[in-house]
Design an enzyme around this catalytic site. Structure first.
Site, short mmCIF file in Angstrom:
data_model
loop_
_atom_site.label_atom_id
_atom_site.label_comp_id
_atom_site.label_asym_id
_atom_site.label_seq_id
_atom_site.Cartn_x
_atom_site.Cartn_y
_atom_site.Cartn_z
N GLU A 49 0.83 -1.21 0.00
CA GLU A 49 0.00 0.00 0.00
C GLU A 49 0.86 1.26 0.00
O GLU A 49 0.58 2.22 -0.72
CB GLU A 49 -0.95 0.00 1.19
CG GLU A 49 -2.02 -1.07 1.13
CD GLU A 49 -2.94 -0.97 -0.06
OE1 GLU A 49 -3.32 0.15 -0.47
OE2 GLU A 49 -3.30 -2.02 -0.60
N LEU A 97 1.49 -9.20 -5.06
CA LEU A 97 0.91 -9.94 -3.94
C LEU A 97 -0.36 -9.30 -3.40
O LEU A 97 -1.10 -9.93 -2.64
CB LEU A 97 1.91 -10.01 -2.78
CG LEU A 97 3.16 -10.84 -2.93
CD1 LEU A 97 4.01 -10.73 -1.68
CD2 LEU A 97 2.79 -12.28 -3.20
N ARG A 98 -0.58 -8.05 -3.75
CA ARG A 98 -1.69 -7.30 -3.16
C ARG A 98 -3.03 -8.01 -3.29
O ARG A 98 -3.78 -8.10 -2.33
CB ARG A 98 -1.78 -5.90 -3.76
CG ARG A 98 -2.79 -5.03 -3.03
CD ARG A 98 -2.92 -3.66 -3.66
NE ARG A 98 -3.88 -2.88 -2.92
CZ ARG A 98 -5.19 -3.01 -3.04
NH1 ARG A 98 -5.72 -3.88 -3.86
NH2 ARG A 98 -6.01 -2.25 -2.31
N LYS A 99 -3.34 -8.52 -4.46
CA LYS A 99 -4.62 -9.19 -4.66
C LYS A 99 -4.77 -10.37 -3.71
O LYS A 99 -5.82 -10.55 -3.08
CB LYS A 99 -4.78 -9.64 -6.11
CG LYS A 99 -6.13 -10.30 -6.36
CD LYS A 99 -6.32 -10.69 -7.81
CE LYS A 99 -7.69 -11.33 -7.97
NZ LYS A 99 -7.92 -11.77 -9.33
#
Length: 140
Positions: A49, A97-99
């Site tokens: 983020e 990796l966020r998803k």
């Protein structure tokens, strides 16, 4: 000439030393316990983020081309010379990796130490330093 929200950028960058410290501690003391897994998950999520928030603020403030994805944010700030390719590559892997961290958390492998966890402390501090250098150079 540019309308860069430096306060926003620096407030996000100020979170990185503690985040890097937490990731380093997780790497050293990893046992695969639930709390460690959840802490690693949150640290990776926050790192992703921060990278995208800062990148997006730089893109908007310096009127760079529009990003089409989270990965594209990292590509743009690399192409524009904000960060080096050595910092951009692991950041790109991080934002990929966020998803999984945000939407597929039910299948995240919490008992495993993610390979980026040990690499990110160095990368995040390099990211912070390079963003500050870019701001100093461009906002003279």
């Amino acid at each position: 000439m540019y309308d860069v929200n430096v306060t926003f950028i620096r407030s996000r960058l100020a979170c990185l030393p503690e985040l890097a410290q937490a990731l380093s501690a997780a790497t050293v003391a990893w046992t695969g316990a639930l709390l460690e897994g959840l802490a690693q998950e949150r640290a990776l999520h926050l790192a992703a983020e921060i990278a995208t928030d800062v990148g997006h603020a730089l893109i908007d403030g310096f009127i760079m081309r529009d990003a089409s994805s989270y990965e594209d944010i990292i590509d743009i700030i690399s192409e524009e010379g904000v960060v080096t390719k050595e910092v951009a590559e692991p950041l790109r892997n991080l934002v990929l990796l966020r998803k999984a961290l945000v939407q597929e958390y039910d299948s995240w492998p919490r008992k495993e130490l993610h390979p980026l966890t040990s690499e990110l402390p160095r990368v995040l501090m390099g990211f912070s330093d390079q963003v500050e250098t870019y701001l100093a150079k461009e906002l003279i």
